[in-house]
Design a protein around this motif. Sequence first.
Motif, short mmCIF file in Angstrom:
data_model
loop_
_atom_site.label_atom_id
_atom_site.label_comp_id
_atom_site.label_asym_id
_atom_site.label_seq_id
_atom_site.Cartn_x
_atom_site.Cartn_y
_atom_site.Cartn_z
N ASP A 1 0.84 -1.20 0.00
CA ASP A 1 0.00 0.00 0.00
C ASP A 1 0.87 1.24 0.00
O ASP A 1 1.92 1.28 0.64
CB ASP A 1 -0.92 0.03 1.22
N PHE A 2 0.41 2.26 -0.73
CA PHE A 2 1.13 3.53 -0.81
C PHE A 2 0.26 4.64 -0.27
O PHE A 2 -0.96 4.62 -0.44
CB PHE A 2 1.46 3.88 -2.28
N LEU A 3 0.87 5.61 0.33
CA LEU A 3 0.22 6.85 0.73
C LEU A 3 1.08 7.96 0.17
O LEU A 3 2.29 8.00 0.42
CB LEU A 3 0.16 6.96 2.26
N LYS B 1 0.01 7.15 -12.38
CA LYS B 1 0.24 6.65 -13.74
C LYS B 1 1.49 5.77 -13.79
O LYS B 1 1.48 4.70 -14.40
CB LYS B 1 0.37 7.79 -14.74
N GLN B 2 2.57 6.21 -13.12
CA GLN B 2 3.80 5.41 -13.10
C GLN B 2 3.54 4.05 -12.46
O GLN B 2 4.00 3.01 -12.96
CB GLN B 2 4.92 6.14 -12.33
N PHE C 1 -0.27 -3.99 -11.06
CA PHE C 1 -1.72 -3.99 -10.90
C PHE C 1 -2.02 -3.08 -9.72
O PHE C 1 -1.49 -3.28 -8.63
CB PHE C 1 -2.25 -5.40 -10.64
N VAL C 2 -2.84 -2.07 -9.92
CA VAL C 2 -3.18 -1.13 -8.87
C VAL C 2 -4.65 -1.30 -8.53
O VAL C 2 -5.51 -1.25 -9.41
CB VAL C 2 -2.90 0.33 -9.32
#
Length: 179
Positions: A12-14, A27-28, A34-35
């Motif tokens: 997970d990213f914040l 976009k990157q 897979f997002v």
Amino acid sequence: QFIAIMAKATDDFLIAGREDVIDWFIKQAQDRFFVGKITKEMVINFFGAVVSQDAGYNVTLSMRDYMKRLKSIELTRARRKQLEDYATEQEVSAVKKSAGTLIFLGNGTLPPASYVASAMQQRLGNLKVKHLKEINGMIKELMELGPVITSKSPVGTITEASVCTFSDASFNIGKTQNY
């Protein structure tokens, strides 16, 4: 000029920053992986931590809701008097669950919780009712503390920022760069 702050936990990213920078990052990531679900909100819940920003650009990290998961070890009045009796499997399981919650709180916003988790885990091999009572006392004290950290807005203008990616696998989305 790109300005952003990113945090990553497992998969997970914040990310916080200007809208165009966030869109670029998404976009990157989508081009390479897979997002799943993407949310854009002013108040963000990230692994039990609520991150918010006020009008003065002060950022607050709160784990109050997460802390509600923390429960004392249930002991009947009769059980509390059996100080030298060993803990039951159910009591040991409850201690392990509480220790896991405390470790996460300690790493997030409440460092004393790490100490309590360590003390709990050291007792697991010889856990007695007297230890359960001690654990309940420590949990009670922790519940009185506020699991909140506020970072005041820096004075001045940020003229340069770095974006750094972290990965628990063998790939990175990018490298540390100055923009």
